[in-house]
Design a protein around this motif. Structure first.
Motif, PDB file in Angstrom:
ATOM      1  N   ALA A 161       0.852  -1.184   0.000  1.00 15.83           N
ATOM      2  CA  ALA A 161       0.000   0.000   0.000  1.00 15.83           C
ATOM      3  C   ALA A 161       0.887   1.233   0.000  1.00 15.83           C
ATOM      4  O   ALA A 161       2.128   1.131   0.027  1.00 15.83           O
ATOM      5  N   ILE A 162       0.259   2.386  -0.030  1.00 15.27           N
ATOM      6  CA  ILE A 162       0.992   3.656  -0.054  1.00 15.27           C
ATOM      7  C   ILE A 162       0.382   4.609   0.963  1.00 15.27           C
ATOM      8  O   ILE A 162      -0.845   4.704   1.080  1.00 15.27           O
ATOM      9  N   ALA A 163       1.238   5.288   1.715  1.00 16.76           N
ATOM     10  CA  ALA A 163       0.797   6.377   2.583  1.00 16.76           C
ATOM     11  C   ALA A 163       1.051   7.687   1.857  1.00 16.76           C
ATOM     12  O   ALA A 163       2.187   7.964   1.455  1.00 16.76           O
ATOM     13  N   GLN A 164       0.007   8.473   1.656  1.00 14.04           N
ATOM     14  CA  GLN A 164       0.136   9.792   1.044  1.00 14.04           C
ATOM     15  C   GLN A 164       0.118  10.834   2.152  1.00 14.04           C
ATOM     16  O   GLN A 164      -0.906  11.046   2.801  1.00 14.04           O
ATOM     17  N   LEU A 165       1.276  11.465   2.383  1.00 15.57           N
ATOM     18  CA  LEU A 165       1.438  12.421   3.472  1.00 15.57           C
ATOM     19  C   LEU A 165       1.428  13.850   2.936  1.00 15.57           C
ATOM     20  O   LEU A 165       2.101  14.154   1.945  1.00 15.57           O
ATOM     21  N   ALA A 166       0.686  14.721   3.621  1.00 16.29           N
ATOM     22  CA  ALA A 166       0.609  16.125   3.224  1.00 16.29           C
ATOM     23  C   ALA A 166       1.834  16.881   3.742  1.00 16.29           C
ATOM     24  O   ALA A 166       2.128  16.846   4.942  1.00 16.29           O
TER      25      ALA A 166
END
Length: 311
Positions: A161-166
């Motif tokens: 999976a992927i974590a999309q961090l702001a």
């Protein structure tokens, strides 16, 4: 004896009585204080533990030394699926679905047969195989239906999976690809790194850092909100110990210092910290042997000894 002399004598007697009472109370207070001091002196000051018992209970010591603390910046984001982990399967040639071999929830391996299709043009039958290992998450066709170019099945492998961090503008100048990241989801924690950074596709006032997530356990669900601690540098400190060294005892922060087979609780003053280490400002000297793993067992022994003394 006249009246004035009698009154004076009575007053003197009363005064002596009061003084006697005060002296009695004073001696009682002193005795009580002495008893308390004796009790305090009798409290155990250390725990004795042989090398054999240390090994038995996995108690580990290390020499106190300088260290390097990680400087991090905190971000927030969401877990999304890896585009490479999802495949929507169609028929190569339009025709009739002769047989669907799988159903939602079935696990498949790369190359497994998923469906049999009969071509409209050649009337020959051919197999559709899985392009990847994973699980069937959607089924849009049944036996006897026409394919008509539609998606028949969907296969996903959410072990990745992927974590999309702001990343906001004030953070952006300190953050780059390949930087290490600690991801946290409630009690879960995972180490990873930034694969790449892009602008927000929705014209939001932040960039997006993409972080790979190992979701083989299945504990990092898609859509979950996560915290990301991005390592942006280091701070050298004179003395640092693992966080596992630190214990709380009687309202004081302590560590256990080893001298021979004796383990002494030493009050310490803490400084800066990261996710692994804590700076020791006061209470321990460089080179001293400090318990760094399972120090809570020594604390428990010390409390048991004190309880025994109270009995």
């Amino acid at each position: 004896m006249n009246t004035s002399q009698f009154t004076l004598l009575t007053s003197a007697r009363d005064l002596l009585g009061v003084l006697a009472m005060l002296l009695t109370l004073l001696f009682a207070t002193v005795a009580l204080a002495d008893d308390d001091d004796e009790e305090a002196e009798e409290r155990p000051e250390y725990v004795v533990l042989s090398q054999e018992r240390m090994l038995e209970h996995d108690i580990v010591t290390a020499s106190a030394a300088s260290g390097s603390l990680s400087l991090t910046t905190r971000t927030f984001g969401r877990i999304v699926h890896d585009p490479a982990s999802l495949s929507h399967i169609r028929a190569r040639f339009d025709g009739v679905v002769k047989r669907i071999m799988v159903n939602i929830g079935d696990k498949v391996k790369k190359g497994d047969t998923l469906a049999i299709i009969e071509s409209n043009e050649s009337l020959n039958q051919y197999s559709i195989t899985s392009p990847m290992s994973g699980k069937i998450i959607a089924r849009h066709a049944n036996d006897g239906e026409l394919t008509n170019g539609q998606v028949l099945l969907s296969v996903a492998n959410y072990s990745r999976a992927i974590a999309q961090l702001a990343i906001f503008p004030k953070q952006r100048t300190h953050i780059a690809a390949d930087m290490e990241v600690t991801l946290r989801l409630e009690e879960l924690q995972q180490q990873s790194s930034i694969s790449h950074i892009t602008s927000s596709p929705d014209d939001k006032p932040y960039s997006i850092a993409f972080v790979n997530v190992d979701n083989g356990s299945g504990y990092w669900p898609l859509g979950a909100m996560v915290e990301g601690y991005i390592q942006i540098g280091f701070q050298e400190v004179n003395l640092a110990l693992p966080k596992s060294s630190i214990q709380e005892l009687d309202g004081q922060t302590i560590v256990f210092v080893k001298e021979g087979e004796r383990f002494y609780p030493r009050q310490v003053k803490l400084g800066n910290t990261d996710n692994r280490l804590v700076e020791i400002v006061k209470g321990v000297q460089i080179g001293q042997q400090v318990v760094v793993e399972n120090s809570y067992l020594l604390k428990a022994d010390l409390l048991k000894m004190e309880a025994g003394d109270d009995d």
